[in-house]
Scaffold this motif. Sequence first.
Motif, short mmCIF file in Angstrom:
data_model
loop_
_atom_site.label_atom_id
_atom_site.label_comp_id
_atom_site.label_asym_id
_atom_site.label_seq_id
_atom_site.Cartn_x
_atom_site.Cartn_y
_atom_site.Cartn_z
N SER A 216 6.77 -9.77 -2.67
CA SER A 216 6.56 -8.69 -3.45
C SER A 216 6.34 -7.55 -2.76
O SER A 216 5.33 -7.45 -1.77
CB SER A 216 5.19 -8.99 -4.49
N MET A 217 6.94 -6.35 -2.88
CA MET A 217 6.85 -5.20 -2.07
C MET A 217 5.81 -4.11 -2.82
O MET A 217 5.95 -4.06 -4.04
CB MET A 217 8.17 -4.77 -1.88
N SER A 218 5.29 -3.35 -2.10
CA SER A 218 4.37 -2.18 -2.67
C SER A 218 5.26 -0.93 -2.28
O SER A 218 5.98 -0.94 -1.26
CB SER A 218 2.93 -2.42 -1.83
N GLY A 219 4.69 0.37 -3.02
CA GLY A 219 5.40 1.38 -2.61
C GLY A 219 4.91 2.01 -1.23
O GLY A 219 3.69 1.58 -0.71
N GLY A 220 5.58 3.10 -0.83
CA GLY A 220 5.04 3.71 0.23
C GLY A 220 6.33 4.13 1.35
O GLY A 220 7.33 4.28 0.88
N LEU A 221 5.81 4.24 2.58
CA LEU A 221 6.87 4.41 3.50
C LEU A 221 8.00 3.47 3.65
O LEU A 221 7.62 2.20 3.72
CB LEU A 221 6.21 4.73 5.01
N ARG A 222 9.08 4.02 3.63
CA ARG A 222 10.43 3.03 3.60
C ARG A 222 10.96 2.98 5.18
O ARG A 222 11.04 1.84 5.80
CB ARG A 222 11.36 3.44 2.55
N SER A 223 11.16 4.25 5.66
CA SER A 223 11.81 4.37 6.84
C SER A 223 11.59 5.64 7.59
O SER A 223 11.48 6.77 6.86
CB SER A 223 13.24 3.92 7.07
#
Length: 275
Positions: A216-223
């Motif tokens: 399960s992923m959370s939001g925030g910085l992707r790249s």
Amino acid sequence: MKRFTGLLFAVCISGLTAQTAMAQDEKTAMVPLPSQDDFSKGEDGWAFGLGLTVEYETAYEGSDEFEFEPQPAGAVQWRSGDNIFYFAGEALGWRGLRAENWLLEAAIGFDEGREENDSEDGYLDGLGDQDEGAELVLQARRALDDDWRYWLVSRVVASDEGNLALFSVGRRFGEQMDGTGSEINVVATFHNSEYANKGFGIDAGQAAASGLPQTSMSGGLRSIGIDYNYRHYINDNWQLYGEALFEYYSSEVRDSPIARSNYEAEVGIGFIYIF
């Protein structure tokens, strides 16, 4: 949301640049940025461009497999003063210049989705196919000087499968005002949890079918990434263009079992004929 040969690419093209004599003042782009398709040559009315690009890119987001892919290029555009309406591939949109230093854009496009067979090595088996979906793209670009030498960009991509936001700072090279030359952008990309899980999450059903751990992923910085664009008039109708992209994923994305590589990369080169 998808797309650095950099100095080597520019050096290879410089021979063509030196051999071509162009009256640059006859082709004034709405904004002189190589990343912005503008086939109007400074005139109001209809403009058409048609071409082909060949891209060498990762097979899917997070993949360590690379592939060549030919893609059609070009657009149908209608310019009226500082406004361009366009249809390009799977995107329908508007781009407008305001107060000489704001470039605003709105478009409806499509996300290509993902299929299990995108991985020839079978790394997506059991994860199921993702359908193509519509996206709303809103972008604002703010020049920091009069000739668009430096600028800031913010972009939001909204869909029923989550949202993505991009912030970048750019630099243009060359003195041309016709949209040719080169530019480079440094980019930070963020996603919410829904968008992150679409690309890198694994639910209970997918975990059971694929043998991969539930994630399960959370939001925030992707790249964090860098994007390079180049455009050159070969003659009055033919353009040569290229793009290179490198994205380095955040630690959370790198920890996903789907991310078999820590980065995404793409290099493309193509030709377009302007009618």
